[in-house]
Write an enzyme that holds these catalytic residues in place. Sequence first.
Site, short mmCIF file in Angstrom:
data_model
loop_
_atom_site.label_atom_id
_atom_site.label_comp_id
_atom_site.label_asym_id
_atom_site.label_seq_id
_atom_site.Cartn_x
_atom_site.Cartn_y
_atom_site.Cartn_z
N LYS A 145 -4.34 -2.03 10.38
CA LYS A 145 -4.70 -2.24 8.98
C LYS A 145 -4.94 -3.70 8.63
O LYS A 145 -5.66 -4.00 7.67
CB LYS A 145 -3.54 -1.77 8.08
CG LYS A 145 -3.11 -0.34 8.29
CD LYS A 145 -3.94 0.60 7.45
CE LYS A 145 -3.26 1.95 7.36
NZ LYS A 145 -3.95 2.82 6.40
N GLU A 163 -10.15 3.83 3.80
CA GLU A 163 -9.24 4.54 2.91
C GLU A 163 -9.67 4.21 1.49
O GLU A 163 -9.61 3.04 1.07
CB GLU A 163 -7.78 4.14 3.16
CG GLU A 163 -7.28 4.58 4.53
CD GLU A 163 -5.76 4.60 4.69
OE1 GLU A 163 -5.09 3.75 4.06
OE2 GLU A 163 -5.26 5.45 5.44
N ASP A 176 0.85 -1.19 0.00
CA ASP A 176 0.00 0.00 0.00
C ASP A 176 0.89 1.24 0.00
O ASP A 176 1.75 1.39 0.87
CB ASP A 176 -0.89 -0.01 1.25
CG ASP A 176 -2.04 0.96 1.13
OD1 ASP A 176 -2.38 1.35 0.00
OD2 ASP A 176 -2.62 1.32 2.17
N ARG A 187 -7.85 3.79 13.39
CA ARG A 187 -6.91 4.89 13.64
C ARG A 187 -6.34 4.89 15.05
O ARG A 187 -5.21 5.35 15.27
CB ARG A 187 -7.58 6.23 13.36
CG ARG A 187 -8.10 6.38 11.95
CD ARG A 187 -6.98 6.30 10.94
NE ARG A 187 -7.50 6.46 9.57
CZ ARG A 187 -6.79 6.27 8.49
NH1 ARG A 187 -5.52 5.89 8.58
NH2 ARG A 187 -7.32 6.43 7.29
N GLU A 225 -9.11 3.94 -2.23
CA GLU A 225 -7.89 3.81 -3.01
C GLU A 225 -8.17 3.14 -4.36
O GLU A 225 -9.23 2.56 -4.58
CB GLU A 225 -6.85 2.95 -2.25
CG GLU A 225 -6.58 3.45 -0.84
CD GLU A 225 -5.33 2.86 -0.22
OE1 GLU A 225 -4.48 2.32 -0.95
OE2 GLU A 225 -5.22 2.91 1.02
N GLU A 267 -9.92 12.29 7.78
CA GLU A 267 -9.75 13.62 7.17
C GLU A 267 -11.08 14.36 7.04
O GLU A 267 -11.15 15.56 7.31
CB GLU A 267 -9.11 13.47 5.79
CG GLU A 267 -7.68 12.96 5.82
CD GLU A 267 -7.25 12.50 4.44
OE1 GLU A 267 -6.73 13.33 3.68
OE2 GLU A 267 -7.46 11.31 4.11
N THR A 279 -8.77 -5.73 4.11
CA THR A 279 -8.68 -4.82 2.98
C THR A 279 -9.66 -5.34 1.94
O THR A 279 -9.56 -6.50 1.52
CB THR A 279 -7.25 -4.82 2.39
OG1 THR A 279 -6.32 -4.47 3.41
CG2 THR A 279 -7.14 -3.85 1.23
N HIS A 327 -3.56 13.87 1.24
CA HIS A 327 -3.75 12.90 2.32
C HIS A 327 -2.56 12.90 3.28
O HIS A 327 -2.74 12.93 4.51
CB HIS A 327 -3.95 11.50 1.74
CG HIS A 327 -3.99 10.40 2.78
ND1 HIS A 327 -5.03 10.27 3.67
CD2 HIS A 327 -3.10 9.42 3.08
CE1 HIS A 327 -4.79 9.24 4.47
NE2 HIS A 327 -3.63 8.71 4.14
N GLN A 384 -3.72 2.14 15.14
CA GLN A 384 -2.60 2.58 14.30
C GLN A 384 -1.75 3.64 14.99
O GLN A 384 -0.51 3.58 14.97
CB GLN A 384 -3.17 3.13 12.98
CG GLN A 384 -2.13 3.61 11.98
CD GLN A 384 -2.76 4.24 10.74
OE1 GLN A 384 -3.98 4.25 10.58
NE2 GLN A 384 -1.92 4.78 9.87
N ASP A 426 -9.05 0.24 2.08
CA ASP A 426 -8.07 -0.24 3.07
C ASP A 426 -8.53 0.20 4.46
O ASP A 426 -8.03 1.18 5.01
CB ASP A 426 -6.70 0.32 2.72
CG ASP A 426 -5.60 -0.39 3.51
OD1 ASP A 426 -5.64 -1.62 3.59
OD2 ASP A 426 -4.72 0.30 4.04
#
Lengths: 396, 396
Positions: B239, B187, B116, B223, B189, B344, B243, B123, B226, B219
């Site tokens: 993570k 996420e 990844d 948080r 992607e 975000e 996925t 970002h 992480q 993904d």
Amino acid sequence: MSWIDDPAFAADKPFGPQTLPYGVVETADGPAVAVRVGDHALPLRPIADEFSQELAELVSADSLDPLLAAGRPAWSALRARLHELVTATAAPDGAELLPLAETRTRLPFTVGDYVDFYSSRNHAENVGKMFRPDGDPILPNWSHLPVGYHGRSGTVVVTGTDVERPSGQRKGDDGPVFGPSVRLDIEAEIGFVCGGPVARRVSTSNAADHVFGVVTVNDWSARDIQAWEYVPLGPHLGKSFATSVGAWITPLEAFAAARVPVPDPGHPRLDYLVEDSSWGLDIDLEVRWNGTVVSRPPFAGMAFSFAQQLAHMTVNGATVRPGDLFASGTVSGPEKRQRGSFLELSWGGKEPLTLDDGSERTFLQDGDTVVITATAPGPDGSVIGLSEVAGTIVGA
Amino acid sequence: MSWIDDPAFAADKPFGPQTLPYGVVETADGPAVAVRVGDHALPLRPIADEFSQELAELVSADSLDPLLAAGRPAWSALRARLHELVTATAAPDGAELLPLAETRTRLPFTVGDYVDFYSSRNHAENVGKMFRPDGDPILPNWSHLPVGYHGRSGTVVVTGTDVERPSGQRKGDDGPVFGPSVRLDIEAEIGFVCGGPVARRVSTSNAADHVFGVVTVNDWSARDIQAWEYVPLGPHLGKSFATSVGAWITPLEAFAAARVPVPDPGHPRLDYLVEDSSWGLDIDLEVRWNGTVVSRPPFAGMAFSFAQQLAHMTVNGATVRPGDLFASGTVSGPEKRQRGSFLELSWGGKEPLTLDDGSERTFLQDGDTVVITATAPGPDGSVIGLSEVAGTIVGA
């Protein structure tokens, strides 16, 4: 007196009948599952009739994949039957011993995911001092969880495979520069090969049912590439070019007499990391650089056991599959000659080592060969061996 | 007029004859390679006689693995022949169209390594500001190389698979605490599925020969887990639980009209990252949270193309294999409603979003469903579709 006439096949030697590691060797009949007996390989397909039908199918495969998937009861039954066969006075019909020196091995299983931990306090402290000289070398999370990351499973190679010097970006005086790594290093580690049913949230008590066996690992590392790339998402190209593993996987069952407590972290563990009975292992590694023993890292001092690492790796709901491989992280002890990387042994390249031929080294030169082996105490004073992982550096 | 009677199978719709993505569907005859035509799947095994012998074997498999390994000439030949078949006036003998709403898809290929990346400047800036408020949000290496890390390939799942809320350690007031994640995120992607021969040091010019197709990726990211674990070795359990990828891989060839220049980094690139002709792609993503469109991230602004990412990933000598998957990193644009993560969009949970049903959200609640889709310009004013990746959160 066993039919196997090999002085290395003895209880006081690493590969006597107390060890019996599995691998895959090239034979005239194609790749074959084999067991290591002393300095010989015994391919199992030719003697498959000696086993139950279930076991016969597993040992007749061309890789260890079916055996890894079969699970603990099959592993125990196979090991017990093998022990009978190799300690009998007469050879089974069709048995053929191949001298290891004349036998090619291959990567014995299909690697699923590869996770590398970082569970030696001495290693983390040493690297922290060198990579982050202005901060606390041990970060706040380190003593609470086995820090780790995913490596590249597609570049796991078997012992004996040459390792080409990687190229990449490193920090220059005026922005990054590109070229062959000038700080190519090793990481001496112990790896755990997973098997049994696909599982999630494996407890420390059940971890052994998901670990088939133990293998030596050299997680080659390009320190200059790593230092430039690794913030904030961790190592990538500094590690992904190659990870070497031994050709023979020593069954976890062989380590029953090697269990030791994991060092007390000095604070309570979260429940999922508590062990009923610790899976710390009293394994001693030995690192030879062009034949010179440069380090003897002690695995017994690692801060987390494989059972804690596996429990952590799956506690979030992630699955573990047969063929997944996880490694301990560089094994370094408190003494200088117990450090498991050349970064640490040469203290970032500032303190060269002198090899037996009088040459000096900091990081790896083209043509250098590194061999890592390991042993552990076995039952009744015997010794358990972990086969060598060897690799030679070739130029970029 | 094509024999395929489906209004969604049209040039101005995402899954007309200009797109033709591949997947694997469950049929009465077992899993089958299929092509998506509008809102239907066309299994290929029943019409294998319509292809050359080589292609017939590839499309008769139960996964895309053989097709991925076959390489660019086979991919082009198959796509050309398929285009003839689906635009003909008469159906091939044995052809059967399965309505997607009634058809189960599966993960269409065996995932090798999963990498990844982190190639959206917006970002990286947003996350940097939140995770490292005291430092420069963009780190020195970021604009010189596509920062990335290996994820867990064993937990890549196909769209529609429920995602169980992960548990793990997060930072507490007095040391870490354990429990279900309270900051569960997405996420958005774009992923690239590798194929062709095993290769090392793939140049940007040759990258397209090693990328079979393009797929939507979510993904999922915890948080809180992480933030506690990720220093210094990067994300791991935050993570690794899941996925999700779309069920249909849109061939790279479909994106010929979508190529755009990658934004100028403002400094020279190292040679191995220079592109003759840029592989930036003008893909627009759309993120729906319980049916409400919350973001439209623009892929065209990504700082590195897939060709640069693949060149970087292999420049150190690491191999790329068929089935390897790499993803772009979260796609975020400069505007608020172009951000590709809820971290975000809610600015770390401080600015809740209001969904169409009036409910407010910061991070994911149990029962929430997220759907990500994407489109790109096709030839002659047509539109190219990337199939949805959807997932619903279930409680820990």
